[in-house]
Design an enzyme around this catalytic site. Structure first.
Site, PDB file in Angstrom:
ATOM      1  N   SER A  35       0.599  -1.336   0.036  1.00 51.97           N
ATOM      2  CA  SER A  35       0.093  -0.481   0.003  1.00 51.97           C
ATOM      3  C   SER A  35       0.623   1.600   0.205  1.00 51.97           C
ATOM      4  CB  SER A  35      -1.079   0.269   1.153  1.00 51.97           C
ATOM      5  OG  SER A  35      -1.823  -0.841   1.237  1.00 51.97           O
ATOM      6  N   HIS A  66      -2.903   1.142  -4.848  1.00 48.57           N
ATOM      7  CA  HIS A  66      -1.970  -0.078  -5.476  1.00 48.57           C
ATOM      8  C   HIS A  66      -1.757  -0.439  -7.202  1.00 48.57           C
ATOM      9  CE1 HIS A  66      -2.550  -2.018  -1.321  1.00 48.57           C
ATOM     10  NE2 HIS A  66      -3.313  -0.985  -1.543  1.00 48.57           N
ATOM     11  N   MET A 216      -3.082  -5.733   6.694  1.00 47.78           N
ATOM     12  CA  MET A 216      -4.520  -7.352   6.414  1.00 47.78           C
ATOM     13  C   MET A 216      -3.637  -8.225   4.438  1.00 47.78           C
ATOM     14  SD  MET A 216      -7.044  -4.572   5.635  1.00 47.78           S
ATOM     15  CE  MET A 216      -7.479  -4.052   6.849  1.00 47.78           C
ATOM     16  N   HIS A 253      -7.757   4.956   5.176  1.00 47.15           N
ATOM     17  CA  HIS A 253      -6.949   4.841   4.775  1.00 47.15           C
ATOM     18  C   HIS A 253      -5.891   5.810   4.012  1.00 47.15           C
ATOM     19  CE1 HIS A 253      -5.711   2.517   0.912  1.00 47.15           C
ATOM     20  NE2 HIS A 253      -6.074   3.193   0.518  1.00 47.15           N
TER      21      HIS A 253
HETATM   22  N1  HPA Z   1      -5.047  -2.092  10.819  1.00 56.77           N
HETATM   23  C1  HPA Z   1      -4.817  -3.314   9.590  1.00 56.77           C
HETATM   24  N2  HPA Z   1      -4.340  -3.036   8.246  1.00 56.77           N
HETATM   25  C2  HPA Z   1      -3.384  -1.915   8.225  1.00 56.77           C
HETATM   26  C3  HPA Z   1      -3.434  -0.787   9.481  1.00 56.77           C
HETATM   27  C4  HPA Z   1      -4.250  -1.549  10.518  1.00 56.77           C
HETATM   28  O1  HPA Z   1      -4.115  -0.498  11.718  1.00 56.77           O
HETATM   29  N3  HPA Z   1      -2.493  -0.421   9.530  1.00 56.77           N
HETATM   30  C5  HPA Z   1      -1.950  -0.226   7.923  1.00 56.77           C
HETATM   31  N4  HPA Z   1      -2.357  -1.682   7.121  1.00 56.77           N
END
Ligand code: HPA
Length: 278
Positions: A35, A66, A216, A253
């Site tokens: 990301s 992405h 994730m 995000h």
């Molecule tokens: N949680 C899950 N995925 C993520 C996070 C988070 O806080 N930050 C960046 N990706």
């Protein structure tokens, strides 16, 4: 519908054939940029662009931030296959689709896989912007990419995940970080199915289970990579505190993309220094 192992193998063979016909030499290092990090490394030397859309059966990403491109070239003397962006489980992809690019890398000759991602910090000793070397993982996705009939051509039915994140590569990464004056912390990464960020209660539970970081991605790729014998290194960029870790911690995000943008040049510095040592 049960997973058809023969069909999956045929798809991988077809994609590998497509890449072999185009690659000028056998890549040694595969890098997946997560990301907001896709642009970090810039162009490779003598860069060859391999659009995902042209690679048979290669899954297409659907998330903003992405880029979705595969490039081949040299970097710090290494033969590098660079994957900008990845497909995620939360996009609705099956696990075999999520790990398709990793298996493809193996089939075209990659030996070392470097996975990068953005992650939330569960460990309060971490700060936003930190780089953290993944030492081990917890799979909270509730699924494995190896479920179903085994792809015997790739690896064993019951692979072990001891030292899944290569101690050798971790040592080299620390050396590289020292050489370029960057701090590199260490932690255990828990992978959640997403796409929602976690509840504060979930984060407290993961903390008690030993997790330092949450994200994730990465875990399915590491499992598939270890299955087929790739040496794996995982680096997280801490983009936020996980939900509830600080009173103000409400991950977005936008925040994730903002921090990765800000840190991508340092990540590139670290990766270059690492490549020079491989
Ligand atoms: N949680 C899950 N995925 C993520 C996070 C988070 O806080 N930050 C960046 N990706």
């Amino acid at each position: 519908m049960p997973f058809d192992v023969q069909v999956e193998w045929a798809k991988l063979q077809e994609a590998a054939q497509h890449l072999r016909e185009r690659l000028p030499e056998t890549p040694r290092v595969g890098i997946v940029m997560g990301s907001g990090l896709s642009a970090a490394l810039g162009a490779l030397e003598d860069e060859l662009r391999l659009p995902w859309a042209e690679i048979p059966h290669f899954p297409r990403p659907t998330v903003a931030g992405h880029a979705g491109e595969l490039t081949y070239g040299r970097l710090e003397g290494q033969r590098v296959l660079l994957q900008k962006g990845r497909v995620h489980y939360y996009e609705g992809r099956s696990m075999p689709e999520v790990v398709f690019p990793v298996r493809l890398m193996k089939l075209v000759g990659v030996e070392i896989l470097i996975l990068t991602n953005a992650a939330g910090a569960i460990n309060e000793a971490f700060e936003v912007g930190d780089f953290v070397l993944i030492t081990d993982h917890l799979n909270a996705m509730g699924e494995s990419p190896l479920r179903g009939p085994n792809l015997d051509e790739l690896g064993p039915r019951f692979p072990n995940l001891n030292d899944a994140y290569s101690p050798r590569l971790r040592r080299l990464a620390h050396e590289a970080a020292r050489a370029v004056g960057l701090e590199l912390k260490e932690g255990i990464y828990v992978a959640t199915p997403g796409p929602m960020y976690e509840t504060p209660a979930e984060i407290q539970a993961y903390k008690r289970l030993g997790a330092d970081l949450v994200g994730m991605s990465t875990v399915p790729e590491t499992i598939a990579a270890r299955h087929c014998g790739l040496e794996v290194l995982g680096i997280s960029c801490v983009t936020n505190y996980a939900a509830g870790i600080k009173p103000e911690a409400r991950p977005t995000h936008e925040e994730v993309l903002e921090v990765t943008k800000r840190r991508e040049q340092d990540l590139a510095k670290l990766l270059r220094a690492l490549l020079a040592r491989l």
